[in-house]
Design a protein around this motif. Structure first.
Motif, PDB file in Angstrom:
ATOM      1  N   ASN A 291     -32.786 -33.431   3.824  1.00 61.43           N
ATOM      2  CA  ASN A 291     -34.202 -33.428   3.447  1.00 61.43           C
ATOM      3  C   ASN A 291     -35.112 -32.897   4.545  1.00 61.43           C
ATOM      4  O   ASN A 291     -36.258 -32.556   4.297  1.00 61.43           O
ATOM      5  CB  ASN A 291     -34.665 -34.833   3.062  1.00 61.43           C
ATOM      6  N   GLY A 292     -34.580 -32.870   5.751  1.00 63.91           N
ATOM      7  CA  GLY A 292     -35.394 -32.355   6.844  1.00 63.91           C
ATOM      8  C   GLY A 292     -34.523 -32.204   8.074  1.00 63.91           C
ATOM      9  O   GLY A 292     -33.532 -32.907   8.245  1.00 63.91           O
ATOM     10  N   ILE A 293     -34.902 -31.251   8.901  1.00 61.15           N
ATOM     11  CA  ILE A 293     -34.159 -31.039  10.143  1.00 61.15           C
ATOM     12  C   ILE A 293     -35.175 -30.570  11.162  1.00 61.15           C
ATOM     13  O   ILE A 293     -36.089 -29.823  10.821  1.00 61.15           O
ATOM     14  CB  ILE A 293     -33.004 -30.033   9.915  1.00 61.15           C
ATOM     15  N   GLY A 294     -35.055 -31.047  12.376  1.00 57.88           N
ATOM     16  CA  GLY A 294     -36.084 -30.655  13.333  1.00 57.88           C
ATOM     17  C   GLY A 294     -35.651 -30.849  14.764  1.00 57.88           C
ATOM     18  O   GLY A 294     -34.647 -31.489  15.067  1.00 57.88           O
ATOM     19  N   GLY A 295     -36.454 -30.288  15.657  1.00 56.49           N
ATOM     20  CA  GLY A 295     -36.202 -30.378  17.075  1.00 56.49           C
ATOM     21  C   GLY A 295     -36.727 -29.121  17.743  1.00 56.49           C
ATOM     22  O   GLY A 295     -37.020 -28.132  17.061  1.00 56.49           O
ATOM     23  N   GLY A 296     -36.886 -29.187  19.039  1.00 52.33           N
ATOM     24  CA  GLY A 296     -37.331 -27.997  19.763  1.00 52.33           C
ATOM     25  C   GLY A 296     -38.757 -27.608  19.430  1.00 52.33           C
ATOM     26  O   GLY A 296     -39.534 -28.385  18.877  1.00 52.33           O
ATOM     27  N   TYR A 297     -39.099 -26.380  19.748  1.00 56.56           N
ATOM     28  CA  TYR A 297     -40.485 -25.911  19.624  1.00 56.56           C
ATOM     29  C   TYR A 297     -40.786 -25.468  18.206  1.00 56.56           C
ATOM     30  O   TYR A 297     -40.047 -24.672  17.628  1.00 56.56           O
ATOM     31  CB  TYR A 297     -40.709 -24.761  20.609  1.00 56.56           C
TER      32      TYR A 297
END
Ligand code: BES
Ligand code: ZN
Length: 442
Positions: A291-297
Motif C-alpha cells: 500500500n505504500g513504500i518510502g524512504g530517502g529523499y
C-alpha cells in the motif's frame, strides 16, 4: 424535487468524519450526535456508547417478544479525502451532478446507511412500528479496522442478542442489478521498517560502503511475489478453500469481467494469480498488497543522500479459512528470512479482520434474495466481495449470527478515492430495500 430523506443524507455528508485523523475527532463525534438526533426523531430510543475511540450509536424500537430481532450495522466514519486537488467539487460539500451525489462518504457508507434510516423513518411514520425488533449499531471506526468493536460486542453481548445482522456497505455488480454478497475477504495489515546506518549519509562519501535501506526495502518487497503474481510467502495458501463449482459458474454467468476491469482501473493490462478469472482473484483468492513504500529523499530535484531508514506498508486480503494472525506470522518470517545484508528489520503488525462466508442458499440467504427481487427484479447476482468489513465474522463469533450483505455501491463509485459518488436512484432503491428486507425477515 429531491426524494424524501435526501436532505438528511446531504447534511450527514457534510460532517468530515474521518476516523483516522485525530484533528477530525470532534467532527466524527458530531456526526454520531447528529445521527442520534435523527433516530430519536423517528421515535427510537438511542444513545452514544463510549469506546476507547469513536462512539458507537446504539438504538432500538420497542422490542416485542416473539418477533425476529434484526441488528442493522453501518459506519458513519469515512476515509481521508486526500488528494484534495483531484476532486471536481469539494470533498465534504455534497454536489449533485448527473443524478449522482459527489462527496467523501457518499457511497461508503453514508448513502447506504441513510437509505436504511429513511426506510425506517417512513415505516415508523406510517405504521408507528417496525415489523421486527430492531437494533441499530452504527460505529465510527470501520475504516480503521474496528479496533474497539469486538470488545464492545463482548461487553454488551446480552443486549445485542439478535437473529441476524443486515448491512448495506458492499457493491452491486451493475446499476439496477440486485446483488447479494455472501462472502468478504479478511485483512491483515503490517508495516516493515528497514534500517541501516544510524544517521543519513552523504551518498558520495559513503555510497558503496554500506547497504542502502531504500534499495534493501525494494528488494525485500519484491520477494513477496513470484514474477507470475503468486504470493511467495511460505504457507500463505495453506487452508485456502477451493472455489465451489456453482460459484465459478455463477460468476462466469455475470459475463466477461475483464473489459470492465480494464475500463474501471485504466490499467494497460490485467495481472494476477495464474489460473483464475479476475472475479475469482478479487473475491476468492488471497493477496499481499503493497500500500505504500518510502524512504530517502522525496522532495524536488535531486539530493545525494543515503537515508537511514525505509519502510513498506502491507495489507493481505484473506479468504476462508485463512487466519490473519497466522498470516502475519508467516509474512514476518518471510521478511526475516529475506532481509538483504547490511540492514535490520522491524516488523510492526497492524489491524486484522477475519474473512467471512455464509450459505446464500440458506433460509436467511433466500429471504435476502426475495427482498432484492422486490426492489430490483428477478435477476439477483450472488457474489463475494474483495473488500473487508472486519466486524462481520465477529458478529458470527460473538453473537452467533449470520450477516446479510445487501450493498448499493456501483463499480465506479470511487470509494476511498477522489470523486466518490452515489446515485440518487440507489438511495431511493435503498429506502425500498430496507422496507422489503425487514418485511421478509419478519
Ligand atoms: N465498504 C467497505 C468494504 C467493501 C468495499 C466491501 C467494497 C465490499 C466491497 C468498507 O468501508 C471498507 O473500506 N473496509 C476496509 C476495511 C479495512 C480498513 C479494515 C477495506 O476493505 O479496506
Ligand atoms: Zn470503506
Amino acid at each position: 424535487m429531491n426524494p424524501p430523506g435526501l436532505d438528511n443524507l446531504l447534511t450527514c455528508l457534510r460532517f468530515p468524519s474521518v476516523s483516522t485523523d485525530s484533528l477530525r475527532r470532534d467532527d466524527t463525534r458530531a456526526c454520531a450526535e447528529w445521527l442520534l438526533g435523527k433516530v430519536r426523531e423517528m421515535g427510537l430510543t438511542g444513545e452514544l456508547r463510549e469506546t476507547p475511540g469513536h462512539p458507537v450509536l446504539l438504538a432500538k424500537n420497542k422490542h416485542i417478544a416473539g418477533r425476529r430481532t434484526v441488528l442493522l450495522y453501518g459506519h458513519y466514519d469515512v476515509q481521508p479525502a486526500e488528494p484534495l486537488n483531484e476532486w471536481k467539487s469539494p470533498a465534504f460539500e455534497p454536489t449533485i451532478r448527473d443524478g449522482r451525489i459527489y462527496c467523501r462518504g457518499a457511497t461508503d457508507n453514508k448513502g447506504q446507511l441513510m437509505a436504511h434510516m429513511q426506510g425506517l423513518a417512513e415505516t415508523l411514520e406510517k405504521h408507528a412500528d417496525l415489523p421486527v425488533n430492531l437494533i441499530i449499531l452504527f460505529e465510527g471506526e470501520e475504516e480503521i479496522g474496528s479496533p474497539n468493536l469486538k470488545p464492545f460486542l463482548e461487553k454488551y453481548r446480552d443486549e445485542l442478542k439478535c437473529d441476524m445482522v443486515a448491512i448495506s456497505d458492499t457493491g452491486m455488480v451493475a446499476p439496477g442489478v440486485g446483488t447479494f454478497t455472501y462472502g468478504l475477504r479478511g485483512i491483515a495489515c503490517a508495516q516493515a521498517w528497514v534500517r541501516g546506518p544510524t544517521i543519513d549519509l552523504h551518498s558520495g562519501i559513503f555510497g558503496g560502503a554500506v547497504a542502502n535501506p531504500v534499495t534493501a526495502v525494494a528488494r525485500l518487497t519484491a520477494t513477496l511475489h513470484h514474477a507470475d503474481g503468486k504470493v511467495a510467502v511460505e504457507g500463505f495458501y495453506d487452508g485456502v478453500r477451493d472455489i465451489a463449482d456453482w460459484e465459478r459458474q455463477a460468476w462466469a454467468a455475470l459475463g466477461d469481467g475483464d473489459a470492465e476491469m480494464l475500463e474501471l482501473t485504466g490499467s494497460p493490462a490485467l495481472f494476477g494469480e495464474p489460473g483464475y478469472t479476475e472475479r475469482e482473484r478479487r473475491w476468492a483468492r488471497p493477496t499481499v498488497e503493497v500500500n505504500g513504500i518510502g524512504g530517502g529523499y522525496q522532495g524536488e530535484g535531486s539530493k545525494t543522500v543515503i537515508g537511514r531508514e525505509a519502510f513498506v506498508k502491507l495489507s493481505c486480503r484473506l479468504v476462508p479459512d485463512q487466519n490473519p494472525d497466522v498470516i502475519l506470522k508467516k509474512v514476518e518470517a518471510h521478511l526475516r528470512a529475506h532481509v538483504p545484508p547490511g540492514v535490520r528489520l522491524e516488523f510492526v503488525p497492524g489491524h486484522t479482520g477475519m474473512p467471512y462466508i455464509m450459505d446464500p442458499h440458506s433460509p436467511l440467504g433466500t429471504a435476502a434474495q426475495r427482498a432484492l427481487r422486490q426492489v430490483f427484479g428477478e435477476n439477483v447476482a450472488l457474489i463475494r466481495e474483495g473488500g473487508s468489513i472486519p466486524i462481520v465474522q465477529a458478529f458470527k463469533d460473538v453473537l452467533g449470527v449470520d450477516t446479510l450483505l445487501l450493498g448499493l455501491a456501483l463499480p465506479d463509485c470511487q470509494a476511498h478515492a477522489p470523486n466518490e459518488n452515489f446515485p440518487i436512484e440507489n438511495f431511493v432503491a435503498g429506502v425500498r430495500l430496507n422496507q422489503a428486507l425487514l418485511a421478509e425477515l419478519a
